[in-house]
Design a protein around this motif. Structure first.
Motif, PDB file in Angstrom:
ATOM      1  N   ALA A 114       0.829  -1.207   0.000  1.00  0.00           N
ATOM      2  CA  ALA A 114       0.000   0.000   0.000  1.00  0.00           C
ATOM      3  C   ALA A 114       0.862   1.254   0.000  1.00  0.00           C
ATOM      4  O   ALA A 114       0.562   2.233  -0.696  1.00  0.00           O
ATOM      5  N   GLU A 115       1.943   1.200   0.775  1.00  0.00           N
ATOM      6  CA  GLU A 115       2.852   2.347   0.814  1.00  0.00           C
ATOM      7  C   GLU A 115       3.499   2.564  -0.546  1.00  0.00           C
ATOM      8  O   GLU A 115       3.609   3.702  -1.021  1.00  0.00           O
ATOM      9  N   ALA A 116       3.898   1.435  -1.173  1.00  0.00           N
ATOM     10  CA  ALA A 116       4.502   1.547  -2.506  1.00  0.00           C
ATOM     11  C   ALA A 116       3.486   2.074  -3.516  1.00  0.00           C
ATOM     12  O   ALA A 116       3.813   2.919  -4.358  1.00  0.00           O
ATOM     13  N   GLU A 117       2.238   1.569  -3.411  1.00  0.00           N
ATOM     14  CA  GLU A 117       1.193   2.045  -4.319  1.00  0.00           C
ATOM     15  C   GLU A 117       0.903   3.527  -4.089  1.00  0.00           C
ATOM     16  O   GLU A 117       0.678   4.280  -5.036  1.00  0.00           O
ATOM     17  N   ALA A 118       0.888   3.900  -2.793  1.00  0.00           N
ATOM     18  CA  ALA A 118       0.642   5.310  -2.481  1.00  0.00           C
ATOM     19  C   ALA A 118       1.759   6.183  -3.047  1.00  0.00           C
ATOM     20  O   ALA A 118       1.503   7.256  -3.605  1.00  0.00           O
ATOM     21  N   ALA A 119       3.010   5.690  -2.891  1.00  0.00           N
ATOM     22  CA  ALA A 119       4.146   6.452  -3.423  1.00  0.00           C
ATOM     23  C   ALA A 119       4.056   6.534  -4.949  1.00  0.00           C
ATOM     24  O   ALA A 119       4.300   7.594  -5.542  1.00  0.00           O
ATOM     25  N   ALA A 120       3.681   5.385  -5.564  1.00  0.00           N
ATOM     26  CA  ALA A 120       3.541   5.380  -7.029  1.00  0.00           C
ATOM     27  C   ALA A 120       2.408   6.304  -7.470  1.00  0.00           C
ATOM     28  O   ALA A 120       2.529   7.028  -8.456  1.00  0.00           O
ATOM     29  N   ALA A 121       1.282   6.255  -6.699  1.00  0.00           N
ATOM     30  CA  ALA A 121       0.156   7.121  -7.034  1.00  0.00           C
ATOM     31  C   ALA A 121       0.535   8.587  -6.878  1.00  0.00           C
ATOM     32  O   ALA A 121       0.160   9.428  -7.705  1.00  0.00           O
ATOM     33  N   GLU A 122       1.294   8.865  -5.816  1.00  0.00           N
ATOM     34  CA  GLU A 122       1.725  10.247  -5.606  1.00  0.00           C
ATOM     35  C   GLU A 122       2.654  10.699  -6.729  1.00  0.00           C
ATOM     36  O   GLU A 122       2.523  11.818  -7.247  1.00  0.00           O
ATOM     37  N   GLU A 123       3.564   9.790  -7.123  1.00  0.00           N
ATOM     38  CA  GLU A 123       4.470  10.129  -8.223  1.00  0.00           C
ATOM     39  C   GLU A 123       3.691  10.306  -9.522  1.00  0.00           C
ATOM     40  O   GLU A 123       3.976  11.217 -10.309  1.00  0.00           O
ATOM     41  N   ALA A 124       2.686   9.393  -9.725  1.00  0.00           N
ATOM     42  CA  ALA A 124       1.859   9.516 -10.927  1.00  0.00           C
ATOM     43  C   ALA A 124       1.081  10.831 -10.917  1.00  0.00           C
ATOM     44  O   ALA A 124       0.926  11.494 -11.951  1.00  0.00           O
ATOM     45  N   ALA A 125       0.578  11.194  -9.712  1.00  0.00           N
ATOM     46  CA  ALA A 125      -0.152  12.451  -9.610  1.00  0.00           C
ATOM     47  C   ALA A 125       0.759  13.642  -9.905  1.00  0.00           C
ATOM     48  O   ALA A 125       0.360  14.595 -10.591  1.00  0.00           O
ATOM     49  N   LEU A 126       1.988  13.563  -9.373  1.00  0.00           N
ATOM     50  CA  LEU A 126       2.945  14.640  -9.642  1.00  0.00           C
ATOM     51  C   LEU A 126       3.267  14.709 -11.129  1.00  0.00           C
ATOM     52  O   LEU A 126       3.346  15.803 -11.708  1.00  0.00           O
ATOM     53  N   GLU A 127       3.461  13.516 -11.721  1.00  0.00           N
ATOM     54  CA  GLU A 127       3.761  13.483 -13.148  1.00  0.00           C
ATOM     55  C   GLU A 127       2.585  14.012 -13.955  1.00  0.00           C
ATOM     56  O   GLU A 127       2.763  14.772 -14.925  1.00  0.00           O
TER      57      GLU A 127
END
Length: 295
Positions: A114-127
């Motif tokens: 979940a933490e990795a997904e959250a980090a990926a989602a945050e990175e995707a959101a930033l991107e």
């Protein structure tokens, strides 16, 4: 008393004495025998009693030993049952601990995922935000010049390749061919679609045989409908319809259609207002759109 009689009396007395003597001896001897037999019987009885007592004591001892063995076995069975119950309890506890550990491990893995997904989602959101800002900047600043090759309007099912039109010798704008299946055209002296300024596309509402032209349904467009224009550089400029306006031929808004704008815009122009008496179109229908995306 005569001598003979006296002698008989002495003989009788002697015989009686002898008989008494013999009788006393015999009685004494029989008495001794009875005493010995009785003593022997008593001894035998005592021996039997002793053996019986010993057997009874042995049986009692054996019974006591058997009772102790049974008690010991009972105690051992109880201890074994208690040990088995304790072992089962320990095994159950071990299983619970193992299950809890497995659950904890799954929870840890799930948390890490979940933490990795959250980090990926945050990175995707930033991107996505970077892309959005870049798109906004691109849309605001406009694209480099690149002639259009085709267009499509999904909401009305319109689309074709794009011809290039220039001005006639008299300075009027040339029109695309009107034969059935003819494409729309881009006015080559207007900005290319996506550049800052109004890019102009023209198309017929009907063909020479009366069939529908490429812009036959242009009047059906509503604000927000999408117009996509593909360019020679491979980019697709996406415009959103702002409004559609009908003008008389003598009221054509030249400055509004061809005049400079601060943003990349698009004009779609066709004929409208068919006069069945003169068999001429007396009006124009113009759609105004603004660049909203590029891909």
């Amino acid at each position: 008393m005569t001598g003979s009689t006296a002698r008989r009396g002495r003989l009788v007395a002697s015989a009686a004495a002898l008989s008494l003597l013999l009788t006393g001896c015999a009685g004494s001897q029989g008495h001794d025998v009875d005493l010995a037999a009785a003593s022997s019987a008593r001894a035998a009885q005592q021996s039997r009693d002793a053996r019986a007592a010993e057997a009874s004591a042995s049986r009692a001892a054996a019974q006591a030993s058997a009772d102790r063995a049974r008690e010991s076995a009972k105690a051992e069975r109880a201890a074994a049952a208690e040990a088995s119950e304790a072992a089962a309890s320990a095994a159950a506890e071990a299983e619970r601990v193992a299950a809890a550990q497995e659950e904890a491990e799954r929870a840890r893995v799930a948390a890490a995922e979940a933490e990795a997904e959250a980090a990926a989602a945050e990175e995707a959101a930033l991107e996505a935000e970077r892309v959005r800002q870049a798109q906004e900047a691109l849309v605001a600043e406009g694209l480099e010049s690149s002639p259009p090759t085709s267009f499509g309007i999904p909401s009305i099912g319109a689309g074709s390749d794009l011809m290039r039109l220039l001005l006639r010798d008299d300075g009027s704008l040339a029109v695309p061919p009107a034969e059935p299946g003819s494409p729309a055209a881009w006015y080559a002296h207007s900005p290319t679609p996506g550049e800052v300024g109004p890019s102009v596309l023209l198309g017929h509402v009907n063909a020479t045989d009366g069939s529908a032209g490429v812009f036959a349904r242009l009047v059906e467009l509503e604000p927000g409908d999408i117009v996509e224009v593909e360019r020679e550089d491979g980019q697709v400029a996406v415009f959103a319809v702002d409004r559609g306006v009908q003008y008389g031929k003598d009221e054509f808004p030249t400055d509004e259609v061809y005049g400079n704008t601060d943003a990349p815009e698009l004009r779609l122009i066709t004929c409208d207002g068919y006069n069945s008496w003169t068999r001429e179109f007396e009006e124009n229908y113009i759609v105004y759109a603004t660049l909203v995306d590029v891909y």
